[in-house]
Structure formats: C-alpha cells, structure tokens
Design an enzyme around this catalytic site. Structure first.
Site, PDB file in Angstrom:
ATOM      1  N   TYR A   1       0.298  -1.532   1.373  1.00 33.88           N
ATOM      2  CA  TYR A   1      -0.401  -2.806   1.117  1.00 33.88           C
ATOM      3  C   TYR A   1       0.512  -3.996   1.443  1.00 33.88           C
ATOM      4  CZ  TYR A   1      -3.193  -6.175  -1.651  1.00 33.88           C
ATOM      5  OH  TYR A   1      -3.945  -7.243  -2.080  1.00 33.88           O
TER       6      TYR A   1
ATOM      7  N   LYS B   1      -0.182  -6.725   4.312  1.00 32.83           N
ATOM      8  CA  LYS B   1      -0.377  -8.138   3.974  1.00 32.83           C
ATOM      9  C   LYS B   1       0.740  -9.009   4.574  1.00 32.83           C
ATOM     10  CE  LYS B   1      -4.162  -7.779   1.470  1.00 32.83           C
ATOM     11  NZ  LYS B   1      -5.434  -8.400   1.901  1.00 32.83           N
TER      12      LYS B   1
HETATM   13  N1  LIG Z   1      -7.576  -9.478  -6.994  1.00 31.08           N
HETATM   14  C1  LIG Z   1      -6.327  -9.851  -6.787  1.00 31.08           C
HETATM   15  O1  LIG Z   1      -5.568 -10.067  -7.721  1.00 31.08           O
HETATM   16  C2  LIG Z   1      -5.823 -10.050  -5.379  1.00 31.08           C
HETATM   17  C3  LIG Z   1      -4.533 -10.546  -5.212  1.00 31.08           C
HETATM   18  C4  LIG Z   1      -4.023 -10.748  -3.937  1.00 31.08           C
HETATM   19  C5  LIG Z   1      -4.821 -10.476  -2.842  1.00 31.08           C
HETATM   20  N2  LIG Z   1      -6.071  -9.979  -3.003  1.00 31.08           N
HETATM   21  C6  LIG Z   1      -6.856  -9.726  -1.799  1.00 31.08           C
HETATM   22  O2  LIG Z   1      -8.084 -10.414  -1.899  1.00 31.08           O
HETATM   23  C7  LIG Z   1      -9.077  -9.740  -1.125  1.00 31.08           C
HETATM   24  C8  LIG Z   1     -10.309  -9.521  -1.990  1.00 31.08           C
HETATM   25  O3  LIG Z   1      -9.946  -8.689  -3.073  1.00 31.08           O
HETATM   26  P1  LIG Z   1     -10.759  -8.540  -4.433  1.00 31.08           P
HETATM   27  O4  LIG Z   1      -9.769  -8.631  -5.530  1.00 31.08           O
HETATM   28  O5  LIG Z   1     -11.939  -9.419  -4.422  1.00 31.08           O
HETATM   29  O6  LIG Z   1     -11.132  -6.988  -4.309  1.00 31.08           O
HETATM   30  P2  LIG Z   1     -12.486  -6.206  -4.433  1.00 31.08           P
HETATM   31  O7  LIG Z   1     -12.102  -4.772  -4.360  1.00 31.08           O
HETATM   32  O8  LIG Z   1     -13.296  -6.673  -5.580  1.00 31.08           O
HETATM   33  O9  LIG Z   1     -13.240  -6.628  -3.078  1.00 31.08           O
HETATM   34  C9  LIG Z   1     -12.876  -6.158  -1.814  1.00 31.08           C
HETATM   35  C10 LIG Z   1     -14.136  -5.963  -0.995  1.00 31.08           C
HETATM   36  O10 LIG Z   1     -13.742  -5.523   0.313  1.00 31.08           O
HETATM   37  C11 LIG Z   1     -14.656  -4.504   0.710  1.00 31.08           C
HETATM   38  N3  LIG Z   1     -14.052  -3.630   1.710  1.00 31.08           N
HETATM   39  C12 LIG Z   1     -13.056  -2.734   1.540  1.00 31.08           C
HETATM   40  N4  LIG Z   1     -12.812  -2.082   2.691  1.00 31.08           N
HETATM   41  C13 LIG Z   1     -13.674  -2.588   3.617  1.00 31.08           C
HETATM   42  C14 LIG Z   1     -13.905  -2.312   4.988  1.00 31.08           C
HETATM   43  N5  LIG Z   1     -13.227  -1.369   5.642  1.00 31.08           N
HETATM   44  N6  LIG Z   1     -14.863  -3.003   5.632  1.00 31.08           N
HETATM   45  C15 LIG Z   1     -15.589  -3.962   4.978  1.00 31.08           C
HETATM   46  N7  LIG Z   1     -15.401  -4.260   3.684  1.00 31.08           N
HETATM   47  C16 LIG Z   1     -14.465  -3.564   3.005  1.00 31.08           C
HETATM   48  C17 LIG Z   1     -14.948  -3.754  -0.597  1.00 31.08           C
HETATM   49  O11 LIG Z   1     -16.120  -2.957  -0.484  1.00 31.08           O
HETATM   50  C18 LIG Z   1     -15.058  -4.888  -1.591  1.00 31.08           C
HETATM   51  O12 LIG Z   1     -16.365  -5.360  -1.727  1.00 31.08           O
HETATM   52  C19 LIG Z   1      -8.416  -8.450  -0.648  1.00 31.08           C
HETATM   53  O13 LIG Z   1      -7.962  -8.620   0.675  1.00 31.08           O
HETATM   54  C20 LIG Z   1      -7.242  -8.282  -1.588  1.00 31.08           C
HETATM   55  O14 LIG Z   1      -6.217  -7.530  -0.997  1.00 31.08           O
HETATM   56  C21 LIG Z   1      -6.586  -9.761  -4.256  1.00 31.08           C
END
Ligand SMILES: NC(=O)c1ccc[n+]([C@@H]2O[C@H](COP(=O)([O-])OP(=O)(O)OC[C@H]3O[C@@H](n4cnc5c(N)ncnc54)[C@H](O)[C@@H]3O)[C@@H](O)[C@H]2O)c1
Length: 320
Positions: A229, A233
């Site tokens: 990851y 990223k």
């Molecule tokens: N939640 C956190 O604390 C956090 C922190 C830093 C970064 N992020 C990043 O933010 C973004 C959103 O994360 P989130 O927390 O809302 O997570 P989440 O798991 O709730 O949402 C991620 C979405 O991406 C979709 N997805 C996964 N693989 C996919 C693919 N191959 N094709 C299309 N869609 C796909 C999933 O089905 C899901 O709906 C991500 O990139 C995550 O890495 C999140």
C-alpha cells in the site's frame, strides 16, 4: 478587432509563448489583411470556414500573440462532468455528493453499485444534476477505457477525474505473497495510471481538466504492515508530479491528497486497540470525516487554478 476565419488546422504549432503549442488558423481582418492566429482547444470543434469572430491580443510573460475568438451566437450552458472512482461509499461517495452540490454532473465508478451508491445517485438527481453508475475494475485498462467512452457518450464531457478507488491487504512484508503485493499495486497505482490515461485525450481536446489522486500518509511515512500500500501510494505521488509537468501546457492540473485517519470502512476494519492508539496520536484527537476530505478535493478542483503537482496533507496534524 473583428475578423473572419479563412482556414484552420489542428496541427499544433509552437507559438509564443514557446512553452505552448496551439492549434492555429488564418483570419482576415476588417481591412482585408490576413494573419496567422492561435486557436484555443475549447473553440476548435465549433469552427467553420467563414465564421465571424474577433482577434484577441494575448500578452504573456514570453511575448505577445494574437488569437481568434469565434463569435458564439447562442451559448448553451453545459454542466461539467466529474468521474470519481470507488465512489459508492466512503471518501469517494462524499466527493461525488460535494462535487454535485457545486454543479458537476457525476459518474460514479465502482466494482458494484451497492445500496450506498444507489442512494448517492438518487440524492444527486434530486439536487438537479445528472448521475450515472459505471461498473469497472480500475486495474483493468480495457474496462477503464470502456467506462470513459460510455461516460463521455452519456454526459458529453470529461472535466474532472478523482482517482479515489483503493484497497489494502495488510501484513508484514515477510508474510506478503507476490499476489498480495501485486493486487494492491494493480489497483492503487496502475488503476490511477489507467484512469488518467483514458481521460487525458478528452481533457486535452476540451482545453483543460483537473485530476486529484487520493494518496495516503503511508506514502510519506511508510507503514508497518503496508509495504504494498505504501509503495503504491508513494508511486501515486510521483505519478501526480509527472502528470502535472506533462499536461500543464493543456491546462490540466493534477494534485494528490494524503488523508490521515478518516472514518470509513477502511479504518473501521482496524483492530479496536490499534485504532484507539492511532487516534490518540492525532493532535485533534479524532478521525476525520469523509466530507472534510471532500471539501479539500472540491477546493482543488474549483478554486485551485494555480496549484499543480502538489501533495496536500489532510490529517489533523498527524503528519507535521
Ligand atoms: N480511510 C482512510 O483513513 C484513508 C486514509 C488515507 C487514504 N485513503 C484512501 O482513500 C481512498 C478511499 O478510501 P475509503 O477509506 O473511502 O475506502 P473504502 O474501502 O470505503 O472505499 C474504497 C472504494 O474503492 C472501491 N474499489 C476498490 N477496488 C476497486 C477497483 N479495482 N475498481 C473500482 N473500484 C474499486 C471499493 O469497492 C470501495 O467502494 C482509497 O484510495 C484509500 O486508500 C483512505
């Protein structure tokens, strides 16, 4: 000064400022004098030989050059279109709703629509904007290409791409299989490349666009158990900078954000003790809300016209 279009070409020629190439044409002014002029990408598709317009002198840091601005008789208001990947829940869904509130028509992408995605589409439509769901796995280029084609066919444009979809498979590197490594790289890094590559020709033809890539604090700090990851990223950050450099000349700006600990399914899945420990290290003492991240993205897309190639941290001081 008024002018009539005599001929035009989509072959881009370097015109002052020499950092830029523009489409060009020949126009005849009121005195019958012909001259070479630049033509903005956004006007190219509506040009017709003999069309009336005006010559606009543009002064830049690099010199002066004349542009032809066609006279547009009836200007139809067209809503801009934003494509958000992984937008049926979490941060992506919040971004989709917030961009719709700002007047964008929305393409929600994900692997499945899910109830929360259907709710988002209804809410956007109730607010008077268009919203469609397109299923595609962003790690597969053919699916992404098909998605972008369908989006442009249905909504007519492609102005904003939010590379939000992401996933994690956490374990110590020593226990991480090659498949687990590759899967996260394919979705989080290659998915960002795939979607960007597919939208760029549309943005270039329209005369501009905005791209926001959702990276993570792991890109800055590394994270135990997240070799795949954090590497993906981190790659997203370098990719962001490169896209910004390559496409600024087309008025396409690209930035990345690094959210800290945001209240979504991703952080709900952390073991409670680990989550408590992490939150205790955040100066504001709480997880962020997806809507707070969405507001930053909307700012970058709608106001940040002099910001590109940057990684912006949104973590309540967890990273200083
Ligand atoms: N939640 C956190 O604390 C956090 C922190 C830093 C970064 N992020 C990043 O933010 C973004 C959103 O994360 P989130 O927390 O809302 O997570 P989440 O798991 O709730 O949402 C991620 C979405 O991406 C979709 N997805 C996964 N693989 C996919 C693919 N191959 N094709 C299309 N869609 C796909 C999933 O089905 C899901 O709906 C991500 O990139 C995550 O890495 C999140």
């Amino acid at each position: 000064m008024k002018a009539k279009l005599i001929s035009y070409t989509d072959v881009t020629v370097p015109t002052p400022p020499y950092k830029k190439s523009t489409k060009s044409g020949i126009v005849e002014d009121e005195k019958g004098k012909r001259q070479l002029v630049g033509i903005d990408d956004e006007h190219y598709n509506i040009l017709k030989i003999g069309m009336e317009g005006r010559i606009e002198k543009r002064v830049t840091d690099f010199g002066e050059f004349n542009f032809f601005v066609p006279e547009i008789k009836e200007k139809k208001e067209v809503s801009k279109v934003a494509l958000i990947t992984g937008a049926t829940r979490g941060i992506g869904k919040a971004i989709a709703l917030e961009l719709a509130r700002k007047g964008f028509n929305i393409v929600i992408n994900d692997l499945e629509l899910q109830d929360a995605g259907a709710e988002a589409i209804n809410e956007i439509k109730k607010g008077g904007r268009e919203a469609i769901f397109i299923k595609a796995d962003i790690s597969k280029y053919e699916e992404v290409e098909k998605m972008v084609k369908e989006a442009v066919e249905k909504l007519g444009r492609m102005d904003v791409l939010i590379n939000n979809a992401g996933m994690n498979i956490d374990r110590l590197l020593i226990n991480m299989t090659p498949e687990q490594w590759q899967k996260v790289i394919d979705v989080d890094l290659t998915g960002t490349y795939n979607c960007t590559k597919a939208v760029l020709p549309h943005m270039m033809q329209q005369g501009g666009g905005r791209i926001v890539n959702v990276s993570s604090m792991s890109a800055l700090d590394g994270a135990i158990g997240q070799a795949n990851y954090a590497a993906a990223k981190g790659g997203v950050v370098s990719l962001t900078k490169t896209i910004a450099m390559e496409y600024a000349q087309y008025n396409i700006l690209c930035n990345a954000i690094a959210p800290g600990c945001i209240r979504t399914r991703m952080t709900d899945a952390m073991p409670p003790g680990m989550l408590r420990e992490r939150v205790s290290q955040i100066p504001l003492g709480r997880r962020g809300e997806p809507e707070e991240v969405a507001k930053l993205v909307v700012f970058l897309v709608t106001e940040g016209n002099y910001i590109t190639g940057q990684l912006i941290n949104i973590s309540a001081g967890e990273y200083i």
